[in-house]
Design a protein around this motif. Structure first.
Motif, mmCIF file in Angstrom:
data_model
loop_
_atom_site.group_PDB
_atom_site.id
_atom_site.type_symbol
_atom_site.label_atom_id
_atom_site.label_comp_id
_atom_site.label_asym_id
_atom_site.label_seq_id
_atom_site.Cartn_x
_atom_site.Cartn_y
_atom_site.Cartn_z
ATOM 1 N N HIS A 1 15.324 -0.178 2.234
ATOM 2 C CA HIS A 1 16.243 0.871 2.681
ATOM 3 C C HIS A 1 15.504 2.095 3.204
ATOM 4 O O HIS A 1 16.126 3.028 3.679
ATOM 5 N N ASP A 2 14.184 2.092 3.103
ATOM 6 C CA ASP A 2 13.394 3.228 3.575
ATOM 7 C C ASP A 2 13.292 3.174 5.096
ATOM 8 O O ASP A 2 12.880 2.158 5.674
ATOM 9 N N ASP A 3 13.655 4.268 5.766
ATOM 10 C CA ASP A 3 13.670 4.308 7.230
ATOM 11 C C ASP A 3 12.281 4.161 7.831
ATOM 12 O O ASP A 3 12.136 3.791 8.994
ATOM 13 N N GLY A 4 11.250 4.481 7.038
ATOM 14 C CA GLY A 4 9.891 4.416 7.551
ATOM 15 C C GLY A 4 9.258 3.042 7.435
ATOM 16 O O GLY A 4 8.077 2.873 7.729
ATOM 17 N N GLY A 5 10.031 2.055 7.006
ATOM 18 C CA GLY A 5 9.492 0.707 6.890
ATOM 19 C C GLY A 5 8.505 0.567 5.755
ATOM 20 O O GLY A 5 7.420 0.016 5.921
ATOM 21 N N ALA A 6 8.863 1.064 4.576
ATOM 22 C CA ALA A 6 7.964 1.026 3.424
ATOM 23 C C ALA A 6 7.595 -0.400 3.059
ATOM 24 O O ALA A 6 8.382 -1.337 3.215
ATOM 25 N N LEU A 7 6.368 -0.574 2.555
ATOM 26 C CA LEU A 7 5.937 -1.870 2.063
ATOM 27 C C LEU A 7 6.742 -2.252 0.821
ATOM 28 O O LEU A 7 7.078 -1.401 -0.005
ATOM 29 N N GLU A 8 7.016 -3.534 0.692
ATOM 30 C CA GLU A 8 7.692 -4.032 -0.511
ATOM 31 C C GLU A 8 6.772 -3.867 -1.718
ATOM 32 O O GLU A 8 5.569 -4.150 -1.650
ATOM 33 N N ARG A 9 7.314 -3.406 -2.814
ATOM 34 C CA ARG A 9 6.523 -3.154 -4.020
ATOM 35 C C ARG A 9 6.101 -4.447 -4.718
ATOM 36 O O ARG A 9 6.780 -5.470 -4.605
ATOM 37 N N ASP A 10 4.967 -4.377 -5.428
ATOM 38 C CA ASP A 10 4.555 -5.475 -6.322
ATOM 39 C C ASP A 10 5.341 -5.424 -7.621
ATOM 40 O O ASP A 10 5.696 -6.448 -8.201
#
Length: 463
Positions: free
Chosen positions: A307-316
């Motif tokens: 949902h982050d507009d900046g294209g955040a990496l998926e968390r571990d």
């Protein structure tokens, strides 16, 4: 003690119990977590009551600056301290801190350089780095004869926690972990009531730290902090920042600013939110123990990073965790923590005779008897307890103990017990096992007795 038969009815029995409770309360009135509980004597190298304490800072980004440099600066006169040095692997953060503190504060790019350069002018250090630096920085400072305030968790991995404990014992210095709930009066009052026998045998306890971030939140997904563009042209010392981490990617602003999302640098919720509840709850039992068995389940089904507009990496790490710990006394403790569901039922310690409801900030305690023991236990409320959870109060407790030689509220012996729960919980979740712990041998096994080697740097791919 066995209660004698009661021919005169409930009133006589109740009076008998009140008298025994008074005797127990006299014992409970002693300071909590006294050194003799764990066999550690007060430091012989205490600082005089009227002497100024010179403080340095290892890690001055985020909370290192806002929660420690700033708050200690605001209380510098009251605590009689001087802020003499700061260090950070990112030059921008060093400059911000030294500009804020003034010309008398020296800035450095590494904690080793700082300890060597101003060690003789520095009495204590605050460590607010990411987790892999906690142990080496704490040990280096202790070996230089410095008192240590280390942000939670105590260490990244379990083996490091015992190494820090050994360094504290050898140095005789004071170590405080940054779980400010331990200095809130409600948790201390709960320990006093339990030690006085007010709830009978403790049976189980529950604690929660749950948050959420909706579509209008500036941070869409926990820990998706802003990525400072200044790091593109003037990056931090990445190799120094990685420290002992086994998986060593190229410099990534996502990893640097949002490190709590990734296993090589932390245990996620288990290392960030859980300690805020686990430290005070274990303290509140009045008898901190090592765990006997720990089970943890973590889930990640909301995928909040998308949902982050900046294209955040998926968390571990997990978005939601549930931890159950069993202790040798038979007490069980449940901690639930979430970044995707915020509603929480509250903090309670349940005993055979009564329960204790504790305010979120440790500002109140409600003693409620079980109906079967309502004739023996009086309902009681303790409201407006001060201090409530407060970082400045926790700092003061550390400074006071540096001067007195007493053990602080979140001392090393409490911390190593809490870290054992955290580390076993991470192992349980990541390895899919119920982890049994033997405090004498420090071995971790399955229920069937098969030994499990503790997770550390290089044990798993993401470590």
């Amino acid at each position: 003690m066995q209660i004698p038969s009661n021919p005169n009815g409930p009133a006589s029995r109740r009076e008998f119990l009140k008298k025994t409770a008074i005797a127990s309360a006299a014992v409970a009135a002693a300071p909590l977590l006294r050194p003799t509980v764990y066999g550690q004597a007060p430091s012989a190298n205490v600082i005089g009551a009227n002497s100024k304490i010179n403080v340095g800072y290892i890690g001055v980004g985020g909370q290192g600056f806002n929660a420690h440099v700033k708050i200690m600066h605001n209380n510098a006169s009251a605590n009689n301290i001087a802020q003499v040095a700061v260090c950070d692997v990112w030059e921008k953060r060093v400059k911000r801190a030294t500009d804020f503190l003034g010309a008398d504060c020296k800035g450095f790019g590494s904690y080793k350089e700082m300890l060597n350069a101003v060690g003789d002018k520095m009495d204590a250090v605050v460590i607010a780095t990411h987790d892999p630096i906690h142990a080496p920085a704490s040990i280096a400072a202790l070996e230089k004869g410095k008192h240590v305030y280390c942000e939670k968790p105590l260490t990244r991995y379990l083996g490091e926690a015992f190494a820090v404990q050994d360094a504290v014992k050898k140095s005789g210095k004071i170590l405080q972990v940054g779980s400010q709930g331990c200095s809130a009066a409600g948790w201390q009052k709960s320990a006093e009531l339990i030690k006085a026998g007010k709830i009978g045998t403790p049976v189980w306890a529950q604690g929660y730290y749950c948050r959420n971030s909706g579509p209008d939140s500036p941070i869409k997904g926990e820990w998706n902090y802003a990525l400072d563009s200044d790091a593109d042209k003037n990056p931090p010392n990445w190799e120094a920042w990685l420290g002992q981490v086994h998986k060593r990617p190229a410099f990534s602003k996502e990893h640097y600013f949002r490190w709590r999302k990734f296993f090589p640098y932390c245990a996620g919720l288990l290392g960030d939110l859980v300690p805020h509840r686990l430290f005070p709850l274990v303290l509140a039992t009045g008898n901190p123990e090592f765990p006997k068995r720990v089970v943890c389940v973590g889930t990640k089904n909301v995928h909040s990073d998308k949902h982050d507009d900046g294209g955040a990496l998926e968390r571990d790490v997990a978005e939601h965790c549930e931890v159950i710990a069993e202790f040798p006394s038979g007490l069980t403790l449940v901690i639930v923590t979430s970044t995707v569901a915020a509603r929480s039922p509250g903090f309670v310690i349940y005993g055979h005779h009564a329960s204790l409801d504790i305010g979120n900030a440790g500002e109140r305690v409600q003693l409620t008897p079980e109906k079967e023991f309502s004739e023996e236990v009086d309902m009681a409320s303790f409201d407006g307890l001060t201090p409530a959870e407060d970082i400045g109060v926790h700092h003061k407790n550390w400074f006071d103990c540096i001067r007195s030689g007493n053990q602080p509220n979140a001392n090393i012996d409490l911390a190593v017990r809490v870290q054992t729960v955290i580390s076993l919980a991470e192992m349980s979740d990541r390895l899919g096992a119920a982890c049994y712990f033997d405090e004498k041998t420090r071995k971790i096994t399955t229920m069937g007795g098969t030994e499990i080697k503790p997770i550390t740097y290089g044990t798993l791919e993401l470590s």
